[in-house]
Design a protein around this motif. Structure first.
Motif, PDB file in Angstrom:
ATOM      1  N   MET A   1     -12.419   1.061 -14.295  1.00  0.00           N
ATOM      2  CA  MET A   1     -12.573   1.366 -12.880  1.00  0.00           C
ATOM      3  C   MET A   1     -11.478   2.342 -12.449  1.00  0.00           C
ATOM      4  O   MET A   1     -10.331   2.240 -12.871  1.00  0.00           O
ATOM      5  N   PHE A   2     -11.862   3.281 -11.593  1.00  0.00           N
ATOM      6  CA  PHE A   2     -10.931   4.278 -11.082  1.00  0.00           C
ATOM      7  C   PHE A   2     -11.079   4.365  -9.567  1.00  0.00           C
ATOM      8  O   PHE A   2     -12.172   4.157  -9.027  1.00  0.00           O
ATOM      9  N   LYS A   3      -9.962   4.653  -8.899  1.00  0.00           N
ATOM     10  CA  LYS A   3      -9.973   4.766  -7.439  1.00  0.00           C
ATOM     11  C   LYS A   3      -9.306   6.069  -7.012  1.00  0.00           C
ATOM     12  O   LYS A   3      -8.381   6.541  -7.664  1.00  0.00           O
ATOM     13  N   HIS A   4      -9.758   6.594  -5.892  1.00  0.00           N
ATOM     14  CA  HIS A   4      -9.127   7.766  -5.296  1.00  0.00           C
ATOM     15  C   HIS A   4      -7.828   7.346  -4.613  1.00  0.00           C
ATOM     16  O   HIS A   4      -7.779   6.267  -3.997  1.00  0.00           O
ATOM     17  N   PRO A   5      -6.788   8.178  -4.690  1.00  0.00           N
ATOM     18  CA  PRO A   5      -5.527   7.854  -3.997  1.00  0.00           C
ATOM     19  C   PRO A   5      -5.728   7.615  -2.497  1.00  0.00           C
ATOM     20  O   PRO A   5      -5.060   6.773  -1.910  1.00  0.00           O
ATOM     21  N   LYS A   6      -6.675   8.322  -1.889  1.00  0.00           N
ATOM     22  CA  LYS A   6      -6.886   8.168  -0.443  1.00  0.00           C
ATOM     23  C   LYS A   6      -7.354   6.761  -0.060  1.00  0.00           C
ATOM     24  O   LYS A   6      -7.160   6.320   1.066  1.00  0.00           O
ATOM     25  N   GLU A   7      -7.934   6.028  -1.035  1.00  0.00           N
ATOM     26  CA  GLU A   7      -8.412   4.671  -0.763  1.00  0.00           C
ATOM     27  C   GLU A   7      -7.265   3.693  -0.519  1.00  0.00           C
ATOM     28  O   GLU A   7      -7.461   2.654   0.110  1.00  0.00           O
ATOM     29  N   SER A   8      -6.079   4.007  -1.040  1.00  0.00           N
ATOM     30  CA  SER A   8      -4.952   3.076  -0.893  1.00  0.00           C
ATOM     31  C   SER A   8      -3.781   3.689  -0.133  1.00  0.00           C
ATOM     32  O   SER A   8      -2.731   3.069  -0.009  1.00  0.00           O
ATOM     33  N   ARG A   9      -3.968   4.888   0.383  1.00  0.00           N
ATOM     34  CA  ARG A   9      -2.895   5.548   1.142  1.00  0.00           C
ATOM     35  C   ARG A   9      -2.550   4.703   2.370  1.00  0.00           C
ATOM     36  O   ARG A   9      -3.438   4.170   3.034  1.00  0.00           O
ATOM     37  N   VAL A  10      -1.248   4.587   2.654  1.00  0.00           N
ATOM     38  CA  VAL A  10      -0.794   3.793   3.799  1.00  0.00           C
ATOM     39  C   VAL A  10       0.218   4.611   4.590  1.00  0.00           C
ATOM     40  O   VAL A  10       1.077   5.280   4.010  1.00  0.00           O
ATOM     41  N   THR A  11       0.111   4.545   5.901  1.00  0.00           N
ATOM     42  CA  THR A  11       1.079   5.197   6.790  1.00  0.00           C
ATOM     43  C   THR A  11       1.481   4.193   7.857  1.00  0.00           C
ATOM     44  O   THR A  11       0.622   3.512   8.424  1.00  0.00           O
ATOM     45  N   ILE A  12       2.790   4.096   8.094  1.00  0.00           N
ATOM     46  CA  ILE A  12       3.272   3.261   9.201  1.00  0.00           C
ATOM     47  C   ILE A  12       4.256   4.071  10.031  1.00  0.00           C
ATOM     48  O   ILE A  12       4.965   4.935   9.505  1.00  0.00           O
ATOM     49  N   THR A  13       4.275   3.789  11.306  1.00  0.00           N
ATOM     50  CA  THR A  13       5.231   4.429  12.220  1.00  0.00           C
ATOM     51  C   THR A  13       5.921   3.328  12.999  1.00  0.00           C
ATOM     52  O   THR A  13       5.274   2.388  13.472  1.00  0.00           O
ATOM     53  N   GLN A  14       7.236   3.454  13.112  1.00  0.00           N
ATOM     54  CA  GLN A  14       8.012   2.426  13.800  1.00  0.00           C
ATOM     55  C   GLN A  14       9.102   3.091  14.647  1.00  0.00           C
ATOM     56  O   GLN A  14       9.728   4.060  14.212  1.00  0.00           O
ATOM     57  N   LEU A  15       9.321   2.537  15.823  1.00  0.00           N
ATOM     58  CA  LEU A  15      10.399   2.998  16.702  1.00  0.00           C
ATOM     59  C   LEU A  15      11.718   2.427  16.198  1.00  0.00           C
ATOM     60  O   LEU A  15      11.805   1.238  15.885  1.00  0.00           O
ATOM     61  N   MET A  16      12.722   3.278  16.086  1.00  0.00           N
ATOM     62  CA  MET A  16      14.037   2.831  15.620  1.00  0.00           C
ATOM     63  C   MET A  16      14.852   2.317  16.805  1.00  0.00           C
ATOM     64  O   MET A  16      15.081   3.035  17.775  1.00  0.00           O
ATOM     65  N   LEU A  17      15.272   1.077  16.692  1.00  0.00           N
ATOM     66  CA  LEU A  17      15.976   0.374  17.763  1.00  0.00           C
ATOM     67  C   LEU A  17      17.475   0.296  17.482  1.00  0.00           C
ATOM     68  O   LEU A  17      17.906   0.438  16.336  1.00  0.00           O
ATOM     69  N   PRO A  18      18.284   0.034  18.509  1.00  0.00           N
ATOM     70  CA  PRO A  18      19.727  -0.115  18.284  1.00  0.00           C
ATOM     71  C   PRO A  18      20.062  -1.179  17.233  1.00  0.00           C
ATOM     72  O   PRO A  18      21.031  -1.039  16.494  1.00  0.00           O
ATOM     73  N   LYS A 120       1.368 -13.267 -14.126  1.00  0.00           N
ATOM     74  CA  LYS A 120       1.291 -12.381 -15.301  1.00  0.00           C
ATOM     75  C   LYS A 120       0.907 -10.981 -14.839  1.00  0.00           C
ATOM     76  O   LYS A 120       0.208 -10.815 -13.832  1.00  0.00           O
ATOM     77  N   ASN A 121       1.350  -9.966 -15.603  1.00  0.00           N
ATOM     78  CA  ASN A 121       0.973  -8.600 -15.277  1.00  0.00           C
ATOM     79  C   ASN A 121      -0.550  -8.454 -15.302  1.00  0.00           C
ATOM     80  O   ASN A 121      -1.213  -8.961 -16.206  1.00  0.00           O
ATOM     81  N   ALA A 122      -1.072  -7.766 -14.299  1.00  0.00           N
ATOM     82  CA  ALA A 122      -2.521  -7.595 -14.167  1.00  0.00           C
ATOM     83  C   ALA A 122      -2.904  -6.126 -14.356  1.00  0.00           C
ATOM     84  O   ALA A 122      -2.179  -5.232 -13.924  1.00  0.00           O
ATOM     85  N   LYS A 123      -4.028  -5.893 -14.980  1.00  0.00           N
ATOM     86  CA  LYS A 123      -4.524  -4.539 -15.203  1.00  0.00           C
ATOM     87  C   LYS A 123      -4.902  -3.916 -13.860  1.00  0.00           C
ATOM     88  O   LYS A 123      -5.533  -4.568 -13.025  1.00  0.00           O
ATOM     89  N   VAL A 124      -4.504  -2.654 -13.675  1.00  0.00           N
ATOM     90  CA  VAL A 124      -4.792  -1.966 -12.412  1.00  0.00           C
ATOM     91  C   VAL A 124      -5.859  -0.891 -12.624  1.00  0.00           C
ATOM     92  O   VAL A 124      -5.991  -0.354 -13.723  1.00  0.00           O
ATOM     93  N   PRO A 125      -6.612  -0.584 -11.572  1.00  0.00           N
ATOM     94  CA  PRO A 125      -7.575   0.514 -11.678  1.00  0.00           C
ATOM     95  C   PRO A 125      -6.834   1.830 -11.929  1.00  0.00           C
ATOM     96  O   PRO A 125      -5.720   2.021 -11.449  1.00  0.00           O
ATOM     97  N   GLY A 126      -7.485   2.718 -12.678  1.00  0.00           N
ATOM     98  CA  GLY A 126      -6.909   4.037 -12.878  1.00  0.00           C
ATOM     99  C   GLY A 126      -7.002   4.852 -11.598  1.00  0.00           C
ATOM    100  O   GLY A 126      -7.576   4.410 -10.595  1.00  0.00           O
ATOM    101  N   ILE A 127      -6.457   6.051 -11.642  1.00  0.00           N
ATOM    102  CA  ILE A 127      -6.457   6.906 -10.467  1.00  0.00           C
ATOM    103  C   ILE A 127      -7.324   8.138 -10.737  1.00  0.00           C
ATOM    104  O   ILE A 127      -7.318   8.678 -11.846  1.00  0.00           O
ATOM    105  N   ILE A 128      -8.070   8.554  -9.745  1.00  0.00           N
ATOM    106  CA  ILE A 128      -8.896   9.756  -9.846  1.00  0.00           C
ATOM    107  C   ILE A 128      -8.057  10.940  -9.377  1.00  0.00           C
ATOM    108  O   ILE A 128      -7.560  10.946  -8.248  1.00  0.00           O
ATOM    109  N   LEU A 129      -7.871  11.905 -10.255  1.00  0.00           N
ATOM    110  CA  LEU A 129      -7.068  13.095  -9.940  1.00  0.00           C
ATOM    111  C   LEU A 129      -8.037  14.204  -9.526  1.00  0.00           C
ATOM    112  O   LEU A 129      -8.684  14.820 -10.370  1.00  0.00           O
ATOM    113  N   ASP A 130      -8.125  14.433  -8.220  1.00  0.00           N
ATOM    114  CA  ASP A 130      -9.137  15.345  -7.699  1.00  0.00           C
ATOM    115  C   ASP A 130      -8.575  16.615  -7.060  1.00  0.00           C
ATOM    116  O   ASP A 130      -9.272  17.322  -6.348  1.00  0.00           O
TER     117      ASP A 130
END
Length: 181
Positions: A1-18, A120-130
């Motif tokens: 199984m292979f997945k596109h990087p965009k399927e797991s891309r994550v973005t977060i934005t946070q306000l920096m406080l004192p 235990k270590n688990a097998k991960v899907p490969g990545i699609i290089l597009d």
């Protein structure tokens, strides 16, 4: 199984406080590292479908300080997949809310390992290089791994040859008080 990087891309934005600041009034590097680890976990877990742990962090350079009151955005994407591990590329930017100026503050690479329900270590899907960029990132991860292996072998105590390093060390801010035979 292979997945596109965009399927797991994550973005977060946070306000920096004192409460996130250090003694000089800038955002504490440890706080940023914590956020980086969280987003790397989220990205790797989303890609693999498993709980993931941080195996290593490759190079963290704090390029620009982050101010209290700025918005910090962290972007994470899977750059490389091994059998059970992934390299997650991270980019950290800060934005001054009043001026709209954006600063690149940090880029880093987290190696994350997928774990099954038994730990235990688990097998991960490969990545699609597009794209050329995806291929470049994947290739760079391979080279970075080879360099890390070479570094750890070269400085292994059984392999280390002190004579090869003395002249270099003498050019730096260190004093050798060790008797060489």
């Amino acid at each position: 199984m292979f997945k596109h990087p965009k399927e797991s891309r994550v973005t977060i934005t946070q306000l920096m406080l004192p409460s996130h600041s250090n003694f000089s009034g800038k955002i504490h590097g440890g706080h940023i590292l914590n956020l980086m680890d969280q987003i790397a976990f989220a990205c790797a877990s989303k890609h693999s479908g498993y709980y993931c742990v941080t195996a290593s962090v490759n190079r963290v350079d704090f390029l620009n300080p982050i101010e209290v009151g700025e918005l910090v955005t962290l972007k994470a994407s899977v750059n490389y997949t091994g059998r059970t591990s992934m390299v997650v590329g991270l980019r950290v930017e800060s934005e001054n809310i009043q001026t709209g100026k954006i600063k690149h503050c940090n880029s880093s690479y987290f190696t994350m390992v997928a774990k099954d329900d038994n730990g235990k270590n688990a097998k991960v899907p490969g990545i699609i290089l597009d794209s050329e960029q995806a291929i470049r990132r994947f290739a760079r991860s391979i080279v970075r791994q080879e360099q890390a292996r070479h570094r750890s072998t070269k400085f292994k105590s059984s392999e280390f040859k002190i004579e090869e390093h003395i002249d270099t060390i003498k050019q730096h801010n260190a004093k050798i008080e060790f008797g060489l035979k």
